[in-house]
Design a protein around this motif. Structure first.
Motif, PDB file in Angstrom:
ATOM      1  N   ASN A   1       9.333 -14.052  -6.695  1.00 53.69           N
ATOM      2  CA  ASN A   1       8.643 -13.964  -8.091  1.00 53.69           C
ATOM      3  C   ASN A   1       7.356 -13.068  -8.382  1.00 53.69           C
ATOM      4  O   ASN A   1       6.651 -13.577  -8.939  1.00 53.69           O
ATOM      5  CB  ASN A   1       8.301 -15.762  -8.696  1.00 53.69           C
ATOM      6  CG  ASN A   1       8.255 -15.669  -9.942  1.00 53.69           C
ATOM      7  OD1 ASN A   1       8.799 -14.752 -10.594  1.00 53.69           O
ATOM      8  ND2 ASN A   1       7.577 -16.626 -10.408  1.00 53.69           N
ATOM      9  N   LEU A   2       7.283 -11.937  -7.778  1.00 48.80           N
ATOM     10  CA  LEU A   2       6.385 -11.023  -7.835  1.00 48.80           C
ATOM     11  C   LEU A   2       6.299 -10.709  -9.331  1.00 48.80           C
ATOM     12  O   LEU A   2       7.021 -10.227  -9.879  1.00 48.80           O
ATOM     13  CB  LEU A   2       6.440  -9.698  -7.080  1.00 48.80           C
ATOM     14  CG  LEU A   2       6.386 -10.165  -5.671  1.00 48.80           C
ATOM     15  CD1 LEU A   2       6.352  -8.609  -4.835  1.00 48.80           C
ATOM     16  CD2 LEU A   2       5.091 -10.903  -4.868  1.00 48.80           C
ATOM     17  N   GLN A   3       5.037 -10.687  -9.778  1.00 46.69           N
ATOM     18  CA  GLN A   3       4.594 -10.311 -11.281  1.00 46.69           C
ATOM     19  C   GLN A   3       3.242  -9.422 -11.231  1.00 46.69           C
ATOM     20  O   GLN A   3       2.415  -9.830 -10.501  1.00 46.69           O
ATOM     21  CB  GLN A   3       4.529 -11.478 -12.133  1.00 46.69           C
ATOM     22  CG  GLN A   3       5.810 -12.312 -12.374  1.00 46.69           C
ATOM     23  CD  GLN A   3       5.468 -13.673 -13.278  1.00 46.69           C
ATOM     24  OE1 GLN A   3       4.782 -13.756 -14.005  1.00 46.69           O
ATOM     25  NE2 GLN A   3       5.978 -14.619 -12.678  1.00 46.69           N
ATOM     26  N   PHE A   4       3.196  -8.553 -12.382  1.00 40.32           N
ATOM     27  CA  PHE A   4       1.884  -8.242 -12.366  1.00 40.32           C
ATOM     28  C   PHE A   4       0.645  -8.951 -13.045  1.00 40.32           C
ATOM     29  O   PHE A   4       1.326 -10.049 -13.858  1.00 40.32           O
ATOM     30  CB  PHE A   4       2.153  -6.863 -13.672  1.00 40.32           C
ATOM     31  CG  PHE A   4       2.684  -5.768 -12.924  1.00 40.32           C
ATOM     32  CD1 PHE A   4       2.262  -4.884 -11.909  1.00 40.32           C
ATOM     33  CD2 PHE A   4       4.011  -5.382 -13.516  1.00 40.32           C
ATOM     34  CE1 PHE A   4       2.919  -3.837 -11.392  1.00 40.32           C
ATOM     35  CE2 PHE A   4       4.580  -4.217 -12.892  1.00 40.32           C
ATOM     36  CZ  PHE A   4       4.007  -3.654 -11.863  1.00 40.32           C
TER      37      PHE A   4
ATOM     38  N   LEU B   1       0.994  -1.066  -0.186  1.00 37.12           N
ATOM     39  CA  LEU B   1       0.136   0.135   0.056  1.00 37.12           C
ATOM     40  C   LEU B   1       0.919   1.178  -0.077  1.00 37.12           C
ATOM     41  O   LEU B   1       0.493   2.108  -0.457  1.00 37.12           O
ATOM     42  CB  LEU B   1      -1.015   0.124   1.303  1.00 37.12           C
ATOM     43  CG  LEU B   1      -1.949  -1.144   1.150  1.00 37.12           C
ATOM     44  CD1 LEU B   1      -3.004  -0.916   2.205  1.00 37.12           C
ATOM     45  CD2 LEU B   1      -2.971  -0.969  -0.152  1.00 37.12           C
ATOM     46  N   ASN B   2       2.069   1.164   0.591  1.00 36.24           N
ATOM     47  CA  ASN B   2       2.982   2.189   0.513  1.00 36.24           C
ATOM     48  C   ASN B   2       3.204   2.355  -0.665  1.00 36.24           C
ATOM     49  O   ASN B   2       3.516   3.429  -1.347  1.00 36.24           O
ATOM     50  CB  ASN B   2       4.164   1.766   1.531  1.00 36.24           C
ATOM     51  CG  ASN B   2       4.089   2.997   2.616  1.00 36.24           C
ATOM     52  OD1 ASN B   2       3.724   3.870   2.526  1.00 36.24           O
ATOM     53  ND2 ASN B   2       5.036   2.328   3.697  1.00 36.24           N
ATOM     54  N   PHE B   3       3.758   1.488  -1.412  1.00 39.91           N
ATOM     55  CA  PHE B   3       4.333   1.548  -2.832  1.00 39.91           C
ATOM     56  C   PHE B   3       3.357   2.293  -3.781  1.00 39.91           C
ATOM     57  O   PHE B   3       3.624   2.842  -4.988  1.00 39.91           O
ATOM     58  CB  PHE B   3       4.720   0.197  -3.293  1.00 39.91           C
ATOM     59  CG  PHE B   3       6.407  -0.289  -3.156  1.00 39.91           C
ATOM     60  CD1 PHE B   3       6.435  -0.323  -1.636  1.00 39.91           C
ATOM     61  CD2 PHE B   3       7.017  -0.577  -4.203  1.00 39.91           C
ATOM     62  CE1 PHE B   3       8.148  -0.571  -1.531  1.00 39.91           C
ATOM     63  CE2 PHE B   3       8.376  -0.663  -3.914  1.00 39.91           C
ATOM     64  CZ  PHE B   3       8.991  -0.798  -2.691  1.00 39.91           C
ATOM     65  N   THR B   4       2.019   1.628  -3.435  1.00 38.45           N
ATOM     66  CA  THR B   4       1.149   1.801  -4.487  1.00 38.45           C
ATOM     67  C   THR B   4       0.029   3.042  -4.392  1.00 38.45           C
ATOM     68  O   THR B   4      -0.723   3.333  -5.286  1.00 38.45           O
ATOM     69  CB  THR B   4       0.139   0.823  -4.777  1.00 38.45           C
ATOM     70  OG1 THR B   4      -0.474   0.279  -3.777  1.00 38.45           O
ATOM     71  CG2 THR B   4       0.958  -0.466  -5.407  1.00 38.45           C
TER      72      THR B   4
ATOM     73  N   ILE C   1       5.101   0.271 -10.704  1.00 36.27           N
ATOM     74  CA  ILE C   1       6.130   0.149  -9.516  1.00 36.27           C
ATOM     75  C   ILE C   1       7.014  -1.074 -10.027  1.00 36.27           C
ATOM     76  O   ILE C   1       6.764  -2.037 -10.630  1.00 36.27           O
ATOM     77  CB  ILE C   1       5.393  -0.049  -8.374  1.00 36.27           C
ATOM     78  CG1 ILE C   1       4.292  -1.602  -8.451  1.00 36.27           C
ATOM     79  CG2 ILE C   1       4.387   0.918  -7.687  1.00 36.27           C
ATOM     80  CD1 ILE C   1       4.083  -2.125  -7.011  1.00 36.27           C
ATOM     81  N   ASP C   2       8.113  -0.770  -9.069  1.00 39.35           N
ATOM     82  CA  ASP C   2       9.284  -1.628  -9.315  1.00 39.35           C
ATOM     83  C   ASP C   2       9.113  -2.810  -8.485  1.00 39.35           C
ATOM     84  O   ASP C   2       9.204  -2.765  -7.222  1.00 39.35           O
ATOM     85  CB  ASP C   2      10.399  -1.029  -8.799  1.00 39.35           C
ATOM     86  CG  ASP C   2      11.988  -1.883  -9.139  1.00 39.35           C
ATOM     87  OD1 ASP C   2      11.819  -2.971  -9.270  1.00 39.35           O
ATOM     88  OD2 ASP C   2      12.865  -1.261  -9.117  1.00 39.35           O
TER      89      ASP C   2
END
Ligand SMILES: [Zn+2]
Length: 434
Positions: free
Chosen positions: A299-302, A237-240, A278-279
């Motif tokens: 392995n985070l991905q959109f 939530l901080n990132f987005t 975001i990265d």
């Protein structure tokens, strides 16, 4: 032959109509021209007719009255220029279009306002729409039926199309009707802009290295407890800049079980994100640094909304490997260990909903496959077991027997009470190509 001109004169005698709102009544006759172009062409033709009529008949009174109609209700600048030549002190002014209330004259301005309102959000696709008071649509319908207008289109289609083409150009982005990141809706009368930001989806796998962490946000005796979701969300939530999250896991493990091995797939839905480009590598590092030795994401991905459904199916179709620490009442022999292994391999387990979850799940009889079991003595009355089974098999009850609600069980085979002291998921294998 002059149906369009005559009808348009009738319309303009009664109502102020801007170029778009007049042209729209004939829109489907030639959709390659914009309604605004069509309307202007019709008005210019009427002007030529009026001038021609005057040249032939010399009737100044009806000429000036027709010109006033073209200025007041048609807003035609060319008519005003000519009119001033005949009537020096004229205070005649165009009136506001009865249908769009002047909206089409300010399309560029409104498009810029929408772009401005969208500025605080990250998005890669958009949709724009409008809200039109039903009174306006009703009035247009009445006009259509009264004047026999058969070639018009709905005002909303025109607003949407005109705004979309302007926004597409300014933003240099395609319009996406199916799954836009963001939707802007403008009210034709109040000009208020409403923005809906669609969820951002991120998928990956998680490992739970510590016991006592729930999967999704939950409370214990009224107090929130740590969960995979709350831990990941606190950083995401901080990132987005999103407002909230929803966590979708491919199945779940008990709160007191660890989730080891390659981890469990999940999709995190982030509601109303302000930033979406975001990265993910950085996000992954940040989560793993903050919650080191407690949880880990990999392995985070959109992802997309479709992945939510996919992940649920994955959870149902998985084959899982568990490590269990079992405590017995009394010591057992090597032969008994051998027997356990044989009786608990490639066998159907019949299981009624465990007593411990009956308060939230319906009482149901399940049949799950236990592919293999292996046991290792690690103390006088302690065994370590590895079970490979279908997703949805309750392993704690496979050990205890749960008052004979699970058959067979370690307890029933040994004829003594066995208890699962610790449980870890050490592998999840997903089947049928999901
Ligand atoms: Zn209009």
């Amino acid at each position: 032959m002059s149906h369009i001109i005559e009808t348009s004169i009738e319309l303009l005698k009664r109502f102020p109509l801007c170029n778009s709102c007049l042209g729209r009544q004939f829109s489907r006759l030639y959709p390659l021209l914009s309604n605004s172009e069509l309307g202007r062409i019709i008005k210019i033709l009427i002007l030529l007719e009026v001038i021609h009529e005057f040249k032939v008949s010399k009737k100044r009174g009806s000429f000036l009255s027709d010109m006033r109609m073209l200025i007041k209700n048609g807003g035609l600048q060319e008519a005003l220029l000519l009119y001033k030549h005949y009537v020096k002190k004229s205070s005649i002014r165009p009136e506001k279009c009865i249908l769009c209330k002047g909206f089409f004259g300010e399309l560029d301005k409104e498009a810029s306002r929408i772009v401005e309102a969208l500025k605080e959000y990250d998005f890669n696709s958009f949709l724009v729409g409008c809200h039109v008071n039903p009174r306006i649509e009703q009035l247009e319908d009445e006009i259509k039926s009264k004047y026999g207008l058969r070639w018009g289109e709905n005002i909303r289609f025109e607003v949407d199309r005109e705004l979309a083409s302007r926004l597409s150009q300014i933003l240099n982005l395609p319009l996406d009707r199916k799954r836009p990141d963001i939707v802007a809706v403008i009210d034709l009368e109040s000009r208020e802009i409403e923005i809906t930001v669609n969820s951002l989806f991120i998928k990956g796998r998680y490992r739970k290295l510590e016991r006592g962490i729930a999967q999704t946000r939950t409370t214990w005796r009224g107090e929130p407890i740590d969960s995979i979701e709350s831990m990941i969300a606190s950083i995401v939530l901080n990132f987005t800049g999103g407002s909230d999250t929803r966590f979708h896991g491919a199945g779940r493990e008990d709160i007191d079980a660890r989730m080891l091995g390659p981890g469990r797939p999940f999709v995190l839905e982030i509601l109303s994100p302000r930033r979406r480009n975001i990265d993910l590598k950085k996000l992954e590092r940040e989560i793993n640094r903050r919650y080191a030795r407690r949880i880990e994401v990999l392995n985070l991905q959109f992802a997309s909304k479709k992945d939510v459904q996919r992940i649920k199916l994955m959870g149902e179709r998985a084959k899982k490997t568990y490590r269990a620490l079992i405590e017995l009442e009394k010591e057992i022999s090597d032969e008994e260990i051998q027997m356990l292994q044989e009786k608990l391999s490639d066998v159907k387990i019949l299981q009624r909903t465990p007593l411990r979850v009956l308060h939230r799940r319906g009482d149901k009889l399940r049949q799950k496959h236990l592919y293999s079991s292996s046991f290792r003595r690690i103390g006088d009355t302690l065994l370590e077991a590895v079970f490979v089974c279908d997703a949805g098999l309750y392993v704690k009850e496979l050990v205890s027997g749960d008052n004979e609600r699970t058959i067979p069980s370690v307890s029933s085979i040994l004829g003594q009470n066995a208890i699962c002291k610790e449980l870890d998921v050490i592998n999840i294998e997903y089947i049928r190509g999901v």
